[in-house]
Structure formats: structure tokens, C-alpha cells
Design a protein around this motif. Structure first.
Motif: not given
Length: 321
Positions: A161-167
Motif C-alpha cells: 500500500w505504499m503510495a508511489l504514483a499519482q493520480p
């Protein structure tokens, strides 16, 4: 004196007997064959009993179990999404009832991977090390100050669940951004997405039925310098590198150990991952962190599960000294 280690997966149960010094005495793999709920708990209990009966002259001091999900230490229950009926299964109670006075210790696969490597693998002698497991899913076993980082709810290390990209994309809610993008399943998923958009591509991966396409096919095509496979693997290297950089900056480890089914074929990419991580990580920490493959392979969970029994008797890391 000996200890039992059991590694439960989505499709198999691995069982082993070790001496308390870590020598492997016996190992077997038992397919789950669509077992679910109580039947899976019964299988674990049966294999512990069978192993005791197989080695009647051996003093077995306990059994450790590695589970693919979350182990709630306060209740003894487990959450394993790949096993039906194990949303809150009372595994601790089930095994205590079946095994009597034998000590039973349970932990997540993330914790067991790093503990196995710390006991008899690449992290031996380390007080601060991270096992980054990339397979069907992604997780991290984190050893900090000689102890496994568990968190308030026993969920620490769920770095899929590491946030590494958007959107933000809706699939991230189920799998997490990192796992969606760069797990074994993520590799196949991203490849299918590119196949749908690259109409002029007629390389090796176009010949494979998209529904049957797996990460293994992508790595095989990558070895043959296929354009699409190269784009997919480079995409994953970026994600693996960014995630490793975040772990370096957060925990300042001695080593990051790469394991799981993908780091088989992806082992040779570790130098590239390190190069990517160096762009993002805390610059004082990063130069001293070793990026290395695990040395126990698919047995890391078994070793870690067995070591749980020893830790309960003698706190880590002194049991190996």
C-alpha cells in the motif's frame, strides 16, 4: 532437541523439522487442494502430529507457523485473504487444543521471512535489516534494533500500500499502489494494459494469450530484449527502487534483502534497483546500505517460523550466539 516450522501459502503447506542450531532434518510440501476454513486448520494440526510420530525419539520443543496475512497477537486469530473462511480464524486456539502442551507460535509471513534470514541467512548478525518480498503480493519484514516492527495492529510491513504514483486509481484500494504496479500480478497486469494500447507491437508477448500471461513470460521476453518486456521491467525497477529508497530513509537499515517469487528472475536487477533508490533515498544513509538477494529462497518462511519457537524461549538475537 528440535523445532517444527510450518509455512502456509495460498496453495501449499510446507513443513520442516530443524535442530535448535538450525540444521534441517526433514522437509515436505503438502498441497492445499482447495482446502478452506477449518479444513486448513485441521491439516496444520495433523502435520504437526504426523511429524511428532515420524520422529518419536526426538525431543520437539515447539512449532512455529508462518501465515500469509495478519496474525493478531492479542487474540491468536489470523486474517489470510487467500484462504476462504480465514477472515478472523482462531488458529492459535485451534492448534493449542490439538497440540496440548506443545508451545505453538504464529506470525505473519513478512515477519518470518526476515527472521529466517536473520537466523540462518543473509541478515545473520544484523540488528537492522529489511526483507522486501515481491511475489503475487508485496510485503516487508522489518528488523529494527533487533526486533521485528509489528505496529499497533500487527500490520506493519504491508508496503504493498505504499503510495508511489499519482493520480490515485480505484484498484489501489484493493491491492495498494505499489503492489498493483510492481508485484508478480502487477507485472502481468501492466503488460496486458500496454498490449491493449501498443497496436504496432508484434513481439514475443503478443503471441501469448493475455489471460494466461504471467510475470514469468515477461522476464523470459526481457532476456531476449523484447521491447515491451523491457519497458515493463524498467517500470518495475523504478517502483522497486523508490520503495527501497523510502525504506532506507525511514529505517536506516544495514541491508535490504530481496526475496519472493519475483526475485528469482529479478535478482540480476538488484544493482539497477540500487541505482534507482540512490536517486531518492536519504543521502547519508544510502551509501552504507547493502542491497542483496535472500539466501534461503523459498525456505525463508520455514526457517523464520522455526526460529519463532526459539525466540519465545530466548529473546532474539541471542539464541544464535
Amino acid at each position: 532437541m528440535a523445532v517444527i516450522g510450518l509455512d502456509l501459502g495460498g496453495t501449499k503447506l510446507a513443513v520442516a523439522l530443524f535442530t535448535e542450531e538450525g540444521s534441517l532434518l526433514y522437509k515436505e510440501r503438502v498441497p492445499l487442494t482447495l482446502l478452506q476454513g477449518e479444513a486448513t486448520g485441521a491439516l496444520i494440526a495433523d502435520r504437526i502430529t504426523a511429524l511428532k510420530n515420524r520422529f518419536p525419539e526426538t525431543a520437539i520443543t515447539g512449532a512455529g507457523i508462518c501465515v500469509p496475512g495478519i496474525y493478531y497477537a492479542k487474540t491468536g486469530n489470523v486474517w489470510c485473504p487467500n484462504i476462504k473462511g480465514w477472515e478472523n480464524y482462531p488458529l492459535g486456539k485451534r492448534l493449542s487444543e490439538a497440540c496440548g502442551a506443545m508451545p505453538i507460535v504464529i506470525d505473519s509471513d513478512r515477519a518470518c521471512y526476515i527472521l529466517g534470514e536473520a537466523w540462518k541467512g543473509t541478515a545473520k548478525g544484523c540488528n537492522n535489516a529489511i526483507y522486501l518480498s515481491v511475489g503475487t503480493g508485496i510485503g516487508a519484514g522489518i528488523l529494527s534494533g533487533g526486533a521485528v516492527v509489528r505496529g499497533q495492529h500487527d500490520i506493519a510491513g504491508a508496503i504493498g500500500w505504499m503510495a508511489l504514483a499519482q493520480p490515485f486509481q480505484l484498484p489501489f484500494k484493493q491491492y495498494g499502489c505499489f503492489e498493483h504496479s510492481a508485484s508478480g500480478e502487477g507485472i502481468a497486469r501492466y503488460t496486458r494494459e500496454l498490449l491493449d494500447t501498443m497496436n504496432d507491437y508484434n513481439g514475443l508477448l503478443r503471441a501469448i494469450d493475455a489471460e494466461r500471461l504471467k510475470a514469468q513470460h515477461v522476464f523470459e521476453a526481457f532476456e531476449q530484449k523484447d521491447v515491451l518486456a523491457t519497458a515493463v521491467i524498467r517500470h518495475c525497477v523504478q517502483f522497486w527502487g523508490m520503495a527501497a529508497a523510502n525504506l532506507v530513509s525511514l529505517f536506516d537499515p544495514e541491508k535490504i534483502i530481496f526475496g519472493g517469487g519475483v526475485f528469482g528472475p529479478a535478482q540480476k536487477l538488484i544493482p539497477d534497483i540500487r541505482e534507482e533508490a540512490a536517486k531518492w533515498a536519504q543521502p547519508v544513509s544510502m551509501p552504507s546500505v547493502l542491497f542483496v538477494p535472500g539466501s534461503l529462497g523459498a525456505d525463508a518462511g520455514l526457517y523464520g517460523a522455526a526460529s519463532l519457537v526459539l525466540q519465545k524461549a530466548i529473546p532474539y538475537p541471542n539464541h544464535d550466539q
